[in-house]
Design a protein around this motif. Structure first.
Motif, short mmCIF file in Angstrom:
data_model
loop_
_atom_site.label_atom_id
_atom_site.label_comp_id
_atom_site.label_asym_id
_atom_site.label_seq_id
_atom_site.Cartn_x
_atom_site.Cartn_y
_atom_site.Cartn_z
N PRO A 11 37.25 54.73 45.94
CA PRO A 11 38.48 53.94 45.99
C PRO A 11 38.77 53.27 47.33
O PRO A 11 39.47 52.26 47.38
CB PRO A 11 39.57 54.94 45.62
CG PRO A 11 38.96 56.28 45.63
CD PRO A 11 37.48 56.13 45.53
N VAL A 12 38.24 53.82 48.44
CA VAL A 12 38.51 53.21 49.75
C VAL A 12 37.78 51.87 49.90
O VAL A 12 38.23 50.98 50.62
CB VAL A 12 38.08 54.18 50.88
CG1 VAL A 12 38.14 53.52 52.24
CG2 VAL A 12 38.98 55.43 50.86
N SER A 13 36.66 51.71 49.24
CA SER A 13 35.87 50.47 49.37
C SER A 13 36.72 49.26 48.97
O SER A 13 37.24 49.20 47.85
CB SER A 13 34.64 50.54 48.46
OG SER A 13 34.19 49.22 48.17
N PRO A 14 36.84 48.25 49.86
CA PRO A 14 37.65 47.09 49.49
C PRO A 14 37.01 46.25 48.38
O PRO A 14 37.71 45.54 47.66
CB PRO A 14 37.77 46.31 50.80
CG PRO A 14 36.58 46.72 51.60
CD PRO A 14 36.29 48.14 51.21
N HIS A 15 35.68 46.32 48.25
CA HIS A 15 35.03 45.61 47.13
C HIS A 15 35.42 46.27 45.81
O HIS A 15 35.76 45.60 44.84
CB HIS A 15 33.51 45.65 47.28
CG HIS A 15 32.99 44.96 48.49
ND1 HIS A 15 33.01 43.59 48.63
CD2 HIS A 15 32.41 45.44 49.62
CE1 HIS A 15 32.47 43.26 49.79
NE2 HIS A 15 32.11 44.36 50.41
N VAL A 16 35.35 47.59 45.80
CA VAL A 16 35.73 48.35 44.60
C VAL A 16 37.19 48.08 44.27
O VAL A 16 37.56 47.81 43.13
CB VAL A 16 35.48 49.86 44.82
CG1 VAL A 16 36.05 50.68 43.68
CG2 VAL A 16 33.98 50.13 45.01
N ARG A 17 38.01 48.12 45.31
CA ARG A 17 39.44 47.89 45.07
C ARG A 17 39.69 46.48 44.54
O ARG A 17 40.51 46.28 43.64
CB ARG A 17 40.21 48.13 46.38
CG ARG A 17 41.71 48.03 46.17
CD ARG A 17 42.46 48.32 47.45
NE ARG A 17 43.90 48.24 47.27
CZ ARG A 17 44.74 47.86 48.22
NH1 ARG A 17 44.27 47.55 49.43
NH2 ARG A 17 46.03 47.81 48.00
N ALA A 18 38.98 45.49 45.10
CA ALA A 18 39.18 44.11 44.63
C ALA A 18 38.85 44.00 43.14
O ALA A 18 39.55 43.31 42.39
CB ALA A 18 38.31 43.16 45.45
N ALA A 19 37.79 44.68 42.72
CA ALA A 19 37.43 44.63 41.28
C ALA A 19 38.52 45.30 40.45
O ALA A 19 38.93 44.79 39.40
CB ALA A 19 36.09 45.31 41.07
N ARG A 20 39.02 46.44 40.91
CA ARG A 20 40.10 47.12 40.17
C ARG A 20 41.35 46.23 40.12
O ARG A 20 42.03 46.16 39.10
CB ARG A 20 40.43 48.45 40.84
CG ARG A 20 39.28 49.46 40.79
CD ARG A 20 39.62 50.71 41.58
NE ARG A 20 40.61 51.53 40.93
CZ ARG A 20 41.32 52.47 41.54
NH1 ARG A 20 41.17 52.68 42.85
NH2 ARG A 20 42.19 53.18 40.88
N ILE A 21 41.65 45.58 41.23
CA ILE A 21 42.81 44.68 41.28
C ILE A 21 42.64 43.55 40.26
O ILE A 21 43.58 43.21 39.52
CB ILE A 21 42.97 44.10 42.71
CG1 ILE A 21 43.49 45.18 43.67
CG2 ILE A 21 43.86 42.87 42.72
CD1 ILE A 21 43.46 44.78 45.15
N ALA A 22 41.45 42.98 40.20
CA ALA A 22 41.22 41.85 39.28
C ALA A 22 41.38 42.28 37.83
O ALA A 22 41.99 41.57 37.03
CB ALA A 22 39.84 41.26 39.52
N PHE A 23 40.86 43.46 37.47
CA PHE A 23 41.04 43.92 36.09
C PHE A 23 42.52 44.20 35.80
O PHE A 23 43.01 43.92 34.71
CB PHE A 23 40.16 45.14 35.80
CG PHE A 23 38.73 44.76 35.47
CD1 PHE A 23 38.41 44.28 34.21
CD2 PHE A 23 37.74 44.83 36.43
CE1 PHE A 23 37.11 43.88 33.90
CE2 PHE A 23 36.43 44.44 36.13
CZ PHE A 23 36.11 43.97 34.87
N HIS A 24 43.21 44.75 36.79
CA HIS A 24 44.65 45.00 36.61
C HIS A 24 45.37 43.67 36.37
O HIS A 24 46.18 43.54 35.45
CB HIS A 24 45.20 45.72 37.84
CG HIS A 24 46.60 46.23 37.68
ND1 HIS A 24 47.69 45.39 37.59
CD2 HIS A 24 47.10 47.48 37.58
CE1 HIS A 24 48.79 46.10 37.46
NE2 HIS A 24 48.47 47.37 37.45
N GLU A 25 45.08 42.68 37.21
CA GLU A 25 45.75 41.37 37.07
C GLU A 25 45.37 40.71 35.75
O GLU A 25 46.15 39.93 35.19
CB GLU A 25 45.38 40.45 38.25
CG GLU A 25 45.95 40.90 39.58
CD GLU A 25 47.46 40.68 39.71
OE1 GLU A 25 48.05 40.00 38.84
OE2 GLU A 25 48.05 41.22 40.65
N ALA A 26 44.17 41.00 35.26
CA ALA A 26 43.72 40.41 34.00
C ALA A 26 44.32 41.12 32.80
O ALA A 26 44.19 40.66 31.67
CB ALA A 26 42.20 40.46 33.92
N GLY A 27 44.95 42.26 33.05
CA GLY A 27 45.52 43.02 31.93
C GLY A 27 44.45 43.67 31.08
O GLY A 27 44.66 43.92 29.89
#
Ligand SMILES: N[C@@H](CCC(=O)N[C@@H](CS)C(=O)NCC(=O)O)C(=O)O
Length: 217
Positions: A11-27
């Protein structure tokens, strides 16, 4: 496709977080399979990502690695408007800033400035002052570029896109160092953009628990 989308990463990885953020924003719901760096050399992980970096994703017969590919997948699966502008120049500008996140913000602002100032302490490593100091000048340039691009509040196409999410994941960490916070605060459009991103549920829900309280003063 009804199969579970599984995202692998620390979870600390900003790449990993960016992917999680994108899926969250995509619903789009995902199962987050939290792995540590020690899992990367395993045969099981090598079968998913031969380059042994995180994140990686599986979705039925689909296997993907490289964060921009995961971001594009999240956007493509979104019901309704995607997270990508449609006009050619705006789309190109979005991918330009995806490249900026990968090739400038991550290696310098995250892996030098943030890593040396914050993560070394968290992981019990020795801080290298010279590396941290050398990161300030290039980070100043990188943040100047973002400030110049944020005339209408977004990096591409006048609306939230993958570029904002990916660069935002990087600048969030940069802004958690003393030097980074000062540099962001001196750039009003960047400061407002970061504050707005940090307020989104996609950002708050993906902030790694182990980073709580680790910001530099
Ligand atoms: N180009 C890759 C870079 C990913 C990357 O560098 N991930 C880091 C974590 S932030 C990693 O896996 N580091 C482990 C290592 O290098 O051994 C992508 O876009 O996904």
């Amino acid at each position: 496709m009804t199969e579970t989308i599984t995202l692998y990463g620390f979870p600390v990885s900003p790449h990993v977080r960016a992917a999680r953020i994108a899926f969250h924003e995509a619903g789009v719901a995902i199962a987050f399979n939290e792995i540590g760096l020690d899992h990367l050399p395993s045969d099981a992980y090598g079968a998913i990502n031969p380059f042994r970096k995180m994140p990686a994703l599986t979705h039925g017969a689909v296997t993907l690695y490289e964060t921009p590919a995961l971001l594009a997948y999240a956007s493509g699966l979104r019901t309704g408007a995607g997270l990508e502008p449609t006009a050619p120049a705006d789309r190109a500008r979005m991918w330009q800033f995806v490249g900026v996140a990968q090739h400038y913000l991550y290696p310098v602002g995250v892996m030098q400035l943030y890593f040396q100032n914050v993560l070394t302490g968290l992981f019990g490593m020795d801080r290298n002052d010279a590396v941290a100091a050398a990161a300030i000048a290039p980070t100043t340039l990188h943040l100047d570029v973002l400030e110049g691009a944020l005339g209408d509040g977004f990096l591409a196409g006048g609306a939230l896109s993958l570029a904002d999410l990916y660069c935002g994941a990087m600048v969030d960490y940069i802004g958690r160092t003393s030097d980074g916070r000062r540099l962001v605060a001196a750039r009003p459009r960047l400061a407002a953009w970061l504050e707005s991103l940090r307020g989104r549920a996609s950002f708050t829900s993906t902030f790694a628990a182990m980073l709580a309280g680790s910001d530099q003063p």
